[in-house]
Design a protein around this motif. Structure first.
Motif, PDB file in Angstrom:
ATOM      1  N   THR A   1     -11.462  12.467   9.883  1.00 40.54           N
ATOM      2  CA  THR A   1     -11.091  13.577   8.997  1.00 40.54           C
ATOM      3  C   THR A   1     -10.152  14.562   9.680  1.00 40.54           C
ATOM      4  OG1 THR A   1     -13.171  14.679   9.634  1.00 40.54           O
ATOM      5  CG2 THR A   1     -13.145  13.446   7.553  1.00 40.54           C
TER       6      THR A   1
ATOM      7  N   SER B   1      -5.682  12.771   3.894  1.00 40.36           N
ATOM      8  CA  SER B   1      -5.849  12.435   2.484  1.00 40.36           C
ATOM      9  C   SER B   1      -6.640  11.139   2.347  1.00 40.36           C
ATOM     10  CB  SER B   1      -4.497  12.271   1.783  1.00 40.36           C
ATOM     11  OG  SER B   1      -3.878  11.051   2.161  1.00 40.36           O
ATOM     12  N   LYS B   2      -7.279  11.003   1.198  1.00 39.14           N
ATOM     13  CA  LYS B   2      -8.086   9.801   0.984  1.00 39.14           C
ATOM     14  C   LYS B   2      -7.202   8.558   0.860  1.00 39.14           C
ATOM     15  CE  LYS B   2      -8.536  10.178  -4.077  1.00 39.14           C
ATOM     16  NZ  LYS B   2      -9.518  10.303  -5.182  1.00 39.14           N
ATOM     17  N   TYR B   3      -5.959   8.733   0.399  1.00 40.24           N
ATOM     18  CA  TYR B   3      -5.063   7.590   0.256  1.00 40.24           C
ATOM     19  C   TYR B   3      -4.673   7.029   1.617  1.00 40.24           C
ATOM     20  CZ  TYR B   3      -4.858   9.620  -4.383  1.00 40.24           C
ATOM     21  OH  TYR B   3      -5.199  10.123  -5.601  1.00 40.24           O
TER      22      TYR B   3
ATOM     23  N   PHE C   1      -6.491   7.459   4.282  1.00 40.41           N
ATOM     24  CA  PHE C   1      -7.735   6.920   4.820  1.00 40.41           C
ATOM     25  C   PHE C   1      -7.951   5.487   4.337  1.00 40.41           C
ATOM     26  CE2 PHE C   1     -12.233   6.048   3.781  1.00 40.41           C
ATOM     27  CZ  PHE C   1     -12.750   5.971   5.060  1.00 40.41           C
ATOM     28  N   LEU C   2      -7.747   5.250   3.045  1.00 40.59           N
ATOM     29  CA  LEU C   2      -7.917   3.911   2.500  1.00 40.59           C
ATOM     30  C   LEU C   2      -6.934   2.929   3.125  1.00 40.59           C
ATOM     31  CD1 LEU C   2      -8.509   4.791  -1.263  1.00 40.59           C
ATOM     32  CD2 LEU C   2     -10.160   3.729   0.283  1.00 40.59           C
TER      33      LEU C   2
ATOM     34  N   ALA D   1     -15.835   7.726   3.714  1.00 42.13           N
ATOM     35  CA  ALA D   1     -15.213   7.600   2.392  1.00 42.13           C
ATOM     36  C   ALA D   1     -15.805   8.624   1.430  1.00 42.13           C
ATOM     37  CB  ALA D   1     -15.409   6.182   1.853  1.00 42.13           C
TER      38      ALA D   1
ATOM     39  N   TYR E   1     -14.329  12.012   1.716  1.00 36.13           N
ATOM     40  CA  TYR E   1     -13.015  12.148   1.070  1.00 36.13           C
ATOM     41  C   TYR E   1     -13.130  12.130  -0.458  1.00 36.13           C
ATOM     42  CZ  TYR E   1     -10.354  11.573   5.406  1.00 36.13           C
ATOM     43  OH  TYR E   1      -9.799  11.763   6.656  1.00 36.13           O
TER      44      TYR E   1
ATOM     45  N   ILE F   1     -14.292   9.602  -2.322  1.00 38.46           N
ATOM     46  CA  ILE F   1     -14.052   8.269  -2.878  1.00 38.46           C
ATOM     47  C   ILE F   1     -15.343   7.744  -3.500  1.00 38.46           C
ATOM     48  CG2 ILE F   1     -13.378   5.901  -2.324  1.00 38.46           C
ATOM     49  CD1 ILE F   1     -11.794   7.071   0.045  1.00 38.46           C
TER      50      ILE F   1
ATOM     51  N   PHE G   1     -15.303   2.081  -3.338  1.00 35.06           N
ATOM     52  CA  PHE G   1     -15.128   1.745  -1.922  1.00 35.06           C
ATOM     53  C   PHE G   1     -15.871   0.454  -1.579  1.00 35.06           C
ATOM     54  CE2 PHE G   1     -16.069   2.189   2.675  1.00 35.06           C
ATOM     55  CZ  PHE G   1     -14.774   2.323   3.135  1.00 35.06           C
TER      56      PHE G   1
ATOM     57  N   TYR H   1      -5.906   1.336  -4.801  1.00 33.95           N
ATOM     58  CA  TYR H   1      -5.232   2.548  -5.270  1.00 33.95           C
ATOM     59  C   TYR H   1      -5.276   2.740  -6.781  1.00 33.95           C
ATOM     60  CZ  TYR H   1      -3.660   3.069  -0.509  1.00 33.95           C
ATOM     61  OH  TYR H   1      -3.640   3.232   0.860  1.00 33.95           O
TER      62      TYR H   1
END
Length: 429
Positions: free
Chosen positions: A308, A313-315, A317-318, A349, A352, A354, A359, A414
């Motif tokens: 973190t 951003s979660k995008y 991270f993914l 996850a 963030y 998600i 996930f 996404y």
């Protein structure tokens, strides 16, 4: 050092080819022997505790149901049904291969079991009809990856148990991704077959009467996933109880409907189911002890804090998680990746924002892709060992399927609605 050395031992043992369960066990044992003041009995208790869950009973039940289905004559009936639906297309038998994997995904729940079945039943026939052995093997292995995300996939049960995610929601979440993967793979097979001149197995499209007849013959088996999903959704039974019902239903079909199951086949099926279940459950058992010492050493919390701070951003991270899992999947078995890494990454996850079901599908599908990639892909080795195809030839043929799988992974990652639409409609957002 108390974490680095045991994890290093684990990875080293993986790389030299030691079985997954023993690698995890030795890595965990080294922690308790050399880096912890905890009594050895604590490790034994944590390992035993890893199996003290009613939810885990679903795994041997669904494995057993899938094995019973394979021995009861259902496979050949599904093949006939698939031939009537897709036999008129370019690469007709390859199309049958893809569609059969999708239908069998609701029965076997295991991509390795599905690949082994396809390699034994379909690849020899494909070779007789002019398909190259390497292309036939690639289609068989790649289409087997539909199985883990079609309910009731064993991977979904493991992921749900390990990360405390609703197994019912995970089952629902796999429906749309599985269907999309099936359709896109059939389009790719059609394109390759047209270029290579792989002909249909039927001169013309099957009539409605022919399709209806073969559908009637296979309908009893194809209703099993509907019974399971419907029963779980409406609270008639739990996922664990659904596994037991699947076993009873498979036996009923084998003995009284198709009448191809006898006591000898029953005994062989029980032995096969026992070995397969013991393999999966032993991995879960030793992984419970491994994940527990990671928790004691604050590894998940430290990993979450580190990620973190670096990823904003979660995008992103993914993206990082997908690349990381694809690399790890080249070396480690899919269930091992899920059991060891999912408890570390799922909390991050969640931090963030998600969706845990979204996930979970991303993680399961990503882990499945690793099974058809060198150097240690389990589905790749299973298929090639049965079809006697060289790994080098297999890799050349499977590359177009890799591209498709990576594109589907990006879409599932996404576009969360692909995996969350159905569970949100059924269970509520």
């Amino acid at each position: 050092m108390s974490v680095v050395v045991p994890v290093g031992i684990l990875l080293l043992l993986f790389m030299i080819g030691m079985p997954v369960a023993f690698s995890i066990f030795i890595g965990t044992l080294s922690y308790f022997l050399f880096f912890s003041n905890l009594p050895m009995m604590m490790m034994v208790q944590r390992m035993a505790g890893g199996l003290e869950s009613v939810a885990l009973l679903a795994i041997p039940f669904f494995i057993m149901a899938g094995v019973f289905m394979n021995h009861s004559g259902i496979s050949k009936r599904l093949i006939k049904f698939c031939e009537d639906l897709t036999g008129h297309m370019n690469g007709g038998l390859a199309q049958v291969n893809v569609l059969l994997s999708t239908l069998m995904g609701g029965l076997s729940g295991s991509n390795i079991a599905d690949a082994a079945m396809g390699a034994k039943l379909l690849v020899p026939e494909m070779v007789k009809r002019g398909y190259s052995a390497s292309f036939s093997s690639a289609v068989t292995a790649a289409s087997a990856l539909i199985t883990p995300i079609i309910p009731p996939g064993i991977a979904m049960i493991i992921y749900g148990y390990v990360n405390n995610v609703s197994i019912g929601r995970l089952f629902m979440a796999g429906i749309v991704p599985g269907a999309l993967l099936c359709i896109s793979m059939m389009v790719l097979v059609n394109h390759i077959s047209k270029k290579r001149g792989y002909m249909p197995i039927r001169e013309k499209r099957a009539s409605a009467k022919e399709i209806a007849f073969s559908a009637r013959d296979a309908m009893a088996a194809m209703t099993l996933p509907l019974i399971i999903i419907g029963g779980i959704r409406f609270g008639v039974f739990t996922p664990t109880e659904a596994g037991a019902i699947a076993v009873v239903y498979a036996l009923f079909l084998g003995f009284f409907v198709y009448k191809e199951m006898d006591l000898v086949k029953l005994w062989d099926s029980l032995k096969e189911s026992t070995l397969a279940s013991a393999n999966v459950l032993f991995i879960i058992c030793v992984a419970a002890g491994f994940s527990r010492f990671l928790t004691w050493e604050q590894v998940p919390q430290s990993l979450a804090e580190m990620i973190t701070q670096v990823v904003d951003s979660k995008y992103m991270f993914l993206l990082v998680v997908n690349v990381f899992l694809l690399i790890v999947g080249m070396f480690l078995e899919g269930n091992a990746v899920m059991i060891v890494l999912a408890p570390l990454l799922a909390p991050v996850a969640a931090a963030y924002g998600i969706d845990p079901v979204h996930f979970g599908i991303v993680f399961i599908f990503n882990s499945a892709i690793g099974t058809v990639t060198p150097p240690l892909g389990t589905v790749m080795f299973t298929t090639c060992s049965i079809t006697k195809v060289d790994i080098e030839d297999f890799v050349k043929e499977v590359m177009p399927f890799w591209m498709l799988l990576f594109a589907m992974l990006a879409a599932i990652t996404y576009i969360p609605g692909i995996s969350t639409l159905v569970p949100n409609m059924v269970y509520g957002g």
